[in-house]
Design an enzyme around this catalytic site. Sequence first.
Site, PDB file in Angstrom:
ATOM      1  N   SER A   1       0.792  -1.239  -0.006  1.00 59.58           N
ATOM      2  CA  SER A   1      -0.042  -0.015  -0.059  1.00 59.58           C
ATOM      3  C   SER A   1       0.936   1.370   0.112  1.00 59.58           C
ATOM      4  O   SER A   1       0.418   2.345   0.262  1.00 59.58           O
ATOM      5  CB  SER A   1      -0.942   0.042   1.205  1.00 59.58           C
ATOM      6  OG  SER A   1      -0.320   0.081   2.382  1.00 59.58           O
ATOM      7  N   CYS A   2       2.265   1.206  -0.501  1.00 58.98           N
ATOM      8  CA  CYS A   2       2.787   2.477  -0.503  1.00 58.98           C
ATOM      9  C   CYS A   2       2.336   3.545  -1.262  1.00 58.98           C
ATOM     10  O   CYS A   2       2.492   4.816  -1.189  1.00 58.98           O
ATOM     11  CB  CYS A   2       4.245   2.332  -0.871  1.00 58.98           C
ATOM     12  SG  CYS A   2       4.541   1.395  -2.448  1.00 58.98           S
ATOM     13  N   GLY A   3       1.860   3.111  -2.474  1.00 60.05           N
ATOM     14  CA  GLY A   3       1.139   4.072  -3.410  1.00 60.05           C
ATOM     15  C   GLY A   3      -0.090   4.852  -2.666  1.00 60.05           C
ATOM     16  O   GLY A   3       0.114   6.124  -2.755  1.00 60.05           O
TER      17      GLY A   3
END
Length: 249
Positions: free
Chosen positions: A63-65
Amino acid sequence: MHILVAFLIGVGFFTIYHPLEKAPENQVTVLDLQRPQFGFSHPVEPITEIEKRRIVKQNYDYSCGSAALATLLKYHLGEQFTEQQVIWGMLKYGDVKRIQERRAFSLLDMKKFVTVLGYDANGYTASIEDLASAEYWPCIVPIKFFGYRHFVVVKGIHRGHVFVADPWRGHSSYTVPQFKKIWFKNVMFIVSAKDSRPVGNLALIRDDLRFIDEEITRFALFEQDKVERQLDIQRALNQSSGDTLYFKN
């Protein structure tokens, strides 16, 4: 005689001994044991807390984006989205099938979501000279991280260092040569407001810029005068009273 010596040693020991009070967790206290009235205290903050400032940390492996976009929306544009809300938004307006296949979000998913919110957003292929221009800060960029693509928010470049808000590592920096090696395809993603002025809370601040650069390390043993000049500059920076500082490389 032995009893007298032991008595005098004992008196001396208890005369200089002062029990230390437990300091608060957010404070460091330094005492002179012989002259405790000259002790002083100073507030401190754990590095883990500093790293959480002005950043939305990712809660999931891929979920870095969403966390990077949530960081930019919240601290640069003034929105109050959580990472989970950004995930829901990109699932609603992005390509769900591709997201499931990749197990990650793309810049196109980000663009579709922020366009619905009323922002202009575009991705560009850029050079490091482009990235050094303050007009493009902050922006989201993909980097290669442990063999994976990872999104971070570039806050700016100063004295040969690229400063980023990393949803996984927190606030960190890379030297320009290091960053150029991990910057994926030289892509940068810019989100800009159409009508309102950004709140700008991702601008470089004094705490971001506290580092000892490679020049000090390289010349530490051989050119002391240069080291002292560098340290003088660093001390002046650390002691400056300004809250926000913009720099170009």
